[in-house]
Design a protein around this motif. Structure first.
Motif, PDB file in Angstrom:
ATOM      1  N   MET A 172       0.850  -1.198   0.000  1.00 23.07           N
ATOM      2  CA  MET A 172       0.000   0.000   0.000  1.00 23.07           C
ATOM      3  C   MET A 172       0.880   1.241   0.000  1.00 23.07           C
ATOM      4  O   MET A 172       1.771   1.396   0.831  1.00 23.07           O
ATOM      5  N   ASN A 173       0.677   2.144  -0.974  1.00 25.40           N
ATOM      6  CA  ASN A 173       1.475   3.360  -1.015  1.00 25.40           C
ATOM      7  C   ASN A 173       1.013   4.322   0.054  1.00 25.40           C
ATOM      8  O   ASN A 173      -0.172   4.519   0.254  1.00 25.40           O
ATOM      9  N   GLN A 174       1.982   4.955   0.689  1.00 31.05           N
ATOM     10  CA  GLN A 174       1.652   5.842   1.805  1.00 31.05           C
ATOM     11  C   GLN A 174       1.534   7.268   1.336  1.00 31.05           C
ATOM     12  O   GLN A 174       2.302   7.741   0.497  1.00 31.05           O
ATOM     13  N   ASP A 175       0.560   7.962   1.819  1.00 27.68           N
ATOM     14  CA  ASP A 175       0.392   9.378   1.533  1.00 27.68           C
ATOM     15  C   ASP A 175       1.589  10.132   2.081  1.00 27.68           C
ATOM     16  O   ASP A 175       1.888  10.074   3.260  1.00 27.68           O
ATOM     17  N   PRO A 176       2.312  10.891   1.228  1.00 24.98           N
ATOM     18  CA  PRO A 176       3.491  11.602   1.727  1.00 24.98           C
ATOM     19  C   PRO A 176       3.187  12.553   2.859  1.00 24.98           C
ATOM     20  O   PRO A 176       4.040  12.842   3.691  1.00 24.98           O
ATOM     21  N   SER A 177       1.971  13.076   2.919  1.00 27.44           N
ATOM     22  CA  SER A 177       1.642  14.004   3.995  1.00 27.44           C
ATOM     23  C   SER A 177       1.664  13.365   5.352  1.00 27.44           C
ATOM     24  O   SER A 177       1.722  14.025   6.374  1.00 27.44           O
ATOM     25  N   LEU A 178       1.633  12.010   5.362  1.00 30.42           N
ATOM     26  CA  LEU A 178       1.703  11.316   6.645  1.00 30.42           C
ATOM     27  C   LEU A 178       3.132  11.234   7.146  1.00 30.42           C
ATOM     28  O   LEU A 178       3.367  10.999   8.318  1.00 30.42           O
ATOM     29  N   VAL A 179       4.111  11.394   6.255  1.00 36.39           N
ATOM     30  CA  VAL A 179       5.481  11.088   6.635  1.00 36.39           C
ATOM     31  C   VAL A 179       6.395  12.295   6.619  1.00 36.39           C
ATOM     32  O   VAL A 179       7.126  12.555   7.561  1.00 36.39           O
ATOM     33  N   GLN A 180       6.364  13.047   5.556  1.00 39.12           N
ATOM     34  CA  GLN A 180       7.403  14.028   5.343  1.00 39.12           C
ATOM     35  C   GLN A 180       7.583  15.014   6.470  1.00 39.12           C
ATOM     36  O   GLN A 180       8.701  15.255   6.919  1.00 39.12           O
ATOM     37  N   PRO A 181       6.526  15.607   7.038  1.00 38.27           N
ATOM     38  CA  PRO A 181       6.736  16.570   8.093  1.00 38.27           C
ATOM     39  C   PRO A 181       7.289  15.942   9.351  1.00 38.27           C
ATOM     40  O   PRO A 181       7.943  16.591  10.128  1.00 38.27           O
ATOM     41  N   HIS A 182       7.001  14.634   9.566  1.00 39.84           N
ATOM     42  CA  HIS A 182       7.297  14.031  10.857  1.00 39.84           C
ATOM     43  C   HIS A 182       8.616  13.283  10.869  1.00 39.84           C
ATOM     44  O   HIS A 182       9.271  13.183  11.873  1.00 39.84           O
ATOM     45  N   ASP A 183       9.028  12.706   9.705  1.00 40.84           N
ATOM     46  CA  ASP A 183      10.292  11.999   9.679  1.00 40.84           C
ATOM     47  C   ASP A 183      11.452  12.962   9.889  1.00 40.84           C
ATOM     48  O   ASP A 183      12.538  12.566  10.303  1.00 40.84           O
ATOM     49  N   ALA A 184      11.241  14.255   9.574  1.00 38.67           N
ATOM     50  CA  ALA A 184      12.273  15.261   9.800  1.00 38.67           C
ATOM     51  C   ALA A 184      12.217  15.830  11.205  1.00 38.67           C
ATOM     52  O   ALA A 184      13.076  16.617  11.591  1.00 38.67           O
ATOM     53  N   SER A 185      11.207  15.453  11.977  1.00 34.79           N
ATOM     54  CA  SER A 185      11.049  15.954  13.338  1.00 34.79           C
ATOM     55  C   SER A 185      11.999  15.233  14.287  1.00 34.79           C
ATOM     56  O   SER A 185      12.461  14.124  13.997  1.00 34.79           O
ATOM     57  N   PRO A 186      12.285  15.835  15.453  1.00 38.89           N
ATOM     58  CA  PRO A 186      13.210  15.204  16.401  1.00 38.89           C
ATOM     59  C   PRO A 186      12.621  13.941  17.020  1.00 38.89           C
ATOM     60  O   PRO A 186      11.420  13.703  16.989  1.00 38.89           O
ATOM     61  N   ARG A 187      13.518  13.123  17.611  1.00 40.31           N
ATOM     62  CA  ARG A 187      13.087  11.981  18.391  1.00 40.31           C
ATOM     63  C   ARG A 187      12.284  12.471  19.589  1.00 40.31           C
ATOM     64  O   ARG A 187      12.455  13.599  20.052  1.00 40.31           O
ATOM     65  N   PHE A 188      11.421  11.599  20.100  1.00 37.90           N
ATOM     66  CA  PHE A 188      10.540  12.037  21.187  1.00 37.90           C
ATOM     67  C   PHE A 188      11.327  12.370  22.462  1.00 37.90           C
ATOM     68  O   PHE A 188      10.882  13.171  23.282  1.00 37.90           O
ATOM     69  N   THR A 189      12.531  11.786  22.633  1.00 37.72           N
ATOM     70  CA  THR A 189      13.332  12.077  23.829  1.00 37.72           C
ATOM     71  C   THR A 189      13.801  13.525  23.863  1.00 37.72           C
ATOM     72  O   THR A 189      14.113  14.042  24.936  1.00 37.72           O
ATOM     73  N   ARG A 190      13.842  14.173  22.704  1.00 33.84           N
ATOM     74  CA  ARG A 190      14.246  15.586  22.656  1.00 33.84           C
ATOM     75  C   ARG A 190      13.063  16.517  22.866  1.00 33.84           C
ATOM     76  O   ARG A 190      13.221  17.735  22.876  1.00 33.84           O
ATOM     77  N   ARG A 191      11.882  15.962  23.007  1.00 34.40           N
ATOM     78  CA  ARG A 191      10.669  16.752  23.234  1.00 34.40           C
ATOM     79  C   ARG A 191      10.018  16.408  24.574  1.00 34.40           C
ATOM     80  O   ARG A 191       8.815  16.614  24.750  1.00 34.40           O
ATOM     81  N   MET A 192      10.822  15.907  25.510  1.00 36.67           N
ATOM     82  CA  MET A 192      10.241  15.467  26.775  1.00 36.67           C
ATOM     83  C   MET A 192       9.649  16.621  27.574  1.00 36.67           C
ATOM     84  O   MET A 192       8.654  16.447  28.278  1.00 36.67           O
ATOM     85  N   GLY A 193      10.259  17.809  27.485  1.00 35.80           N
ATOM     86  CA  GLY A 193       9.703  18.963  28.187  1.00 35.80           C
ATOM     87  C   GLY A 193       8.300  19.281  27.714  1.00 35.80           C
ATOM     88  O   GLY A 193       7.378  19.493  28.522  1.00 35.80           O
ATOM     89  N   LEU A 194       8.118  19.303  26.397  1.00 29.92           N
ATOM     90  CA  LEU A 194       6.796  19.536  25.822  1.00 29.92           C
ATOM     91  C   LEU A 194       5.834  18.430  26.218  1.00 29.92           C
ATOM     92  O   LEU A 194       4.680  18.687  26.597  1.00 29.92           O
TER      93      LEU A 194
ATOM     94  N   HIS B  41       5.236  17.503  16.221  1.00 31.39           N
ATOM     95  CA  HIS B  41       6.580  17.870  16.666  1.00 31.39           C
ATOM     96  C   HIS B  41       7.469  16.669  16.974  1.00 31.39           C
ATOM     97  O   HIS B  41       8.581  16.841  17.467  1.00 31.39           O
ATOM     98  N   ILE B  42       6.956  15.471  16.735  1.00 31.59           N
ATOM     99  CA  ILE B  42       7.726  14.252  16.991  1.00 31.59           C
ATOM    100  C   ILE B  42       7.618  13.356  15.769  1.00 31.59           C
ATOM    101  O   ILE B  42       6.543  13.234  15.171  1.00 31.59           O
ATOM    102  N   ARG B  43       8.723  12.725  15.372  1.00 38.49           N
ATOM    103  CA  ARG B  43       8.724  11.891  14.173  1.00 38.49           C
ATOM    104  C   ARG B  43       7.761  10.707  14.333  1.00 38.49           C
ATOM    105  O   ARG B  43       7.550  10.189  15.431  1.00 38.49           O
TER     106      ARG B  43
END
Length: 402
Positions: free
Chosen positions: A1-23, A138-140
């Motif tokens: 199944m091809n994935q909609d790019p809008s599901l991936v592109q913004p988030h794969d470039a986002s930081p790991r969740f450990t870098r967003r622990m404050g948020l 804000h998280i990949r």
């Protein structure tokens, strides 16, 4: 199944969740204050029944009133977020919720109590779509299961904190003053997020016919929503009536019942994190039926367990009931694009809450008043097991790349 790019592109470039622990911790604090506001009535229910001179059915129906308010709040959250930002919506939710709790603390009749509790649910419902949108924005995507599991610490901490809070404060304060005190805490955490919260500066997506049509014609949306409704019933619905069940059916003192319910939720804090990792490891489609089956079997155990086993039954049910939610939210996040995600959640969660946190506690209260309290837990458990069976037969993909 091809994935909609809008599901991936913004988030794969986002930081790991450990870098967003404050948020994550700030949002978890907001969610904690929000969630406890909605369930604080559960350990207070015996006192409320006595003070307002109402029966089990009327008392249990208060959860339906709260759930109705939450549903309305969720349904209008898209309009609010689209005219402000996700962050401003979260802050507005906390502020209005604190004020509504103060109003509830002044209730002296069943009618006024219902009105105030509806107003508690309304701003509580505003939070969730914006909170999830901030996290997934804000998280990949590879870390969504773990990040959402951290966020899901809030209800599990809330399930534990509410009876402890009531047990401690009820020696000094009335149930009305306890509600007012939680209103102060809710206003405080809202201020903290307003001052220090990062992200959520983009507006939400306003509902429109095209988006609504894409969501409501997606069969996977209704499948996941049905599972959500039953899972909320197995978690929040069962929790709401458990103290009353233990006092009236098992002969426990109120303090002992609240202590048992609070302690039973401690393992759930860690289990929610484990469930998040399992979702990322097993995949959404494989993990959901396992979680539903586990919750259903343990809920039947609560209804069928004798007095010698009831403590174990409550513990096992509490641990199992928290597992579904990281998988459920990850499923919705994967099914829909970033622009549709908050609206999909805003549509799914109200249905789930109305069923699981409104209709199911009301059904339990109705059966309790007629001498069939235990049967209610069995019915919920059987429904969860049936849902697990349906998921096992599901051929529609729920994971990326399925």
């Amino acid at each position: 199944m091809n994935q909609d790019p809008s599901l991936v592109q913004p988030h794969d470039a986002s930081p790991r969740f450990t870098r967003r622990m404050g948020l994550l911790f700030l949002l978890t604090g907001i969610f904690l204050s929000n969630f406890v506001a909605r369930i604080l009535l559960s350990p207070l229910l015996v006192l409320v029944e006595q003070d307002l001179h109402i029966g089990h059915t009327s008392a249990a129906s208060l959860f339906l009133v709260i759930s109705s308010g939450v549903c309305v709040g969720l349904l209008v959250s898209g309009y609010v977020a689209s005219r402000t930002t996700h962050k401003q919506t979260v802050v507005l939710s906390a502020t209005l919720l604190g004020v509504a709790l103060f109003a509830s603390s002044m209730s002296t009749s069943l009618g006024f109590m219902r009105l105030c509790l509806f107003l508690v649910g309304l701003p509580a419902g505003l939070y969730f779509p914006s909170g999830i949108a901030i996290i997934t924005g804000h998280i990949r995507s590879a870390d969504w299961g773990k990040a959402l599991a951290v966020h899901e610490l809030a209800p599990n901490l809330g399930f534990m904190a509410a009876p402890i809070l009531v047990d401690v404060l009820s020696r000094l304060l009335s149930w009305r003053q306890i509600l007012g005190s939680w209103g102060v805490f809710t206003l405080f955490v809202g201020f903290l997020f307003a001052a220090y919260g990062k992200g959520g500066t983009a507006p939400g997506t306003a509902p429109n016919y095209c988006v609504l049509h894409r969501i409501t014609t997606n069969k996977r949306f209704w499948i996941v929503t049905a599972a959500f409704g039953l899972s909320v019933g197995g978690s929040l619905g069962v929790y709401a009536l458990t103290p009353l069940y233990l006092v009236t059916e098992k002969g426990m003192e109120l303090e002992s019942a609240n202590a048992l319910v609070a302690l039973s939720r401690v393992p759930g804090i860690f289990m929610a994190l484990v469930a998040g990792w399992l979702v990322d490891f097993m995949g959404v489609k494989k993990s959901i039926p396992v979680f539903l089956l586990f919750t259903g079997a343990s809920t039947i155990f609560v209804g069928k367990g004798g007095e010698g086993w009831i403590s174990w039954a409550v513990f096992i049910q509490a641990v199992s009931s928290v597992c579904f939610f990281p998988a459920g939210f990850a499923a919705l996040a994967r099914i829909f694009s970033h622009g549709e995600r908050s609206l999909a959640i805003a549509m799914s969660v109200p249905i789930a809450i109305l069923v699981g946190a409104g209709a199911i506690p009301t059904l339990l209260g109705y059966l309790a008043e007629r001498g069939f309290f235990s049967l209610g837990f069995t019915i919920i458990g059987v429904a969860l097991i049936f849902a697990a069976s349906c998921f096992m037969l599901l051929r529609d993909p729920l994971d990326d790349g399925s």
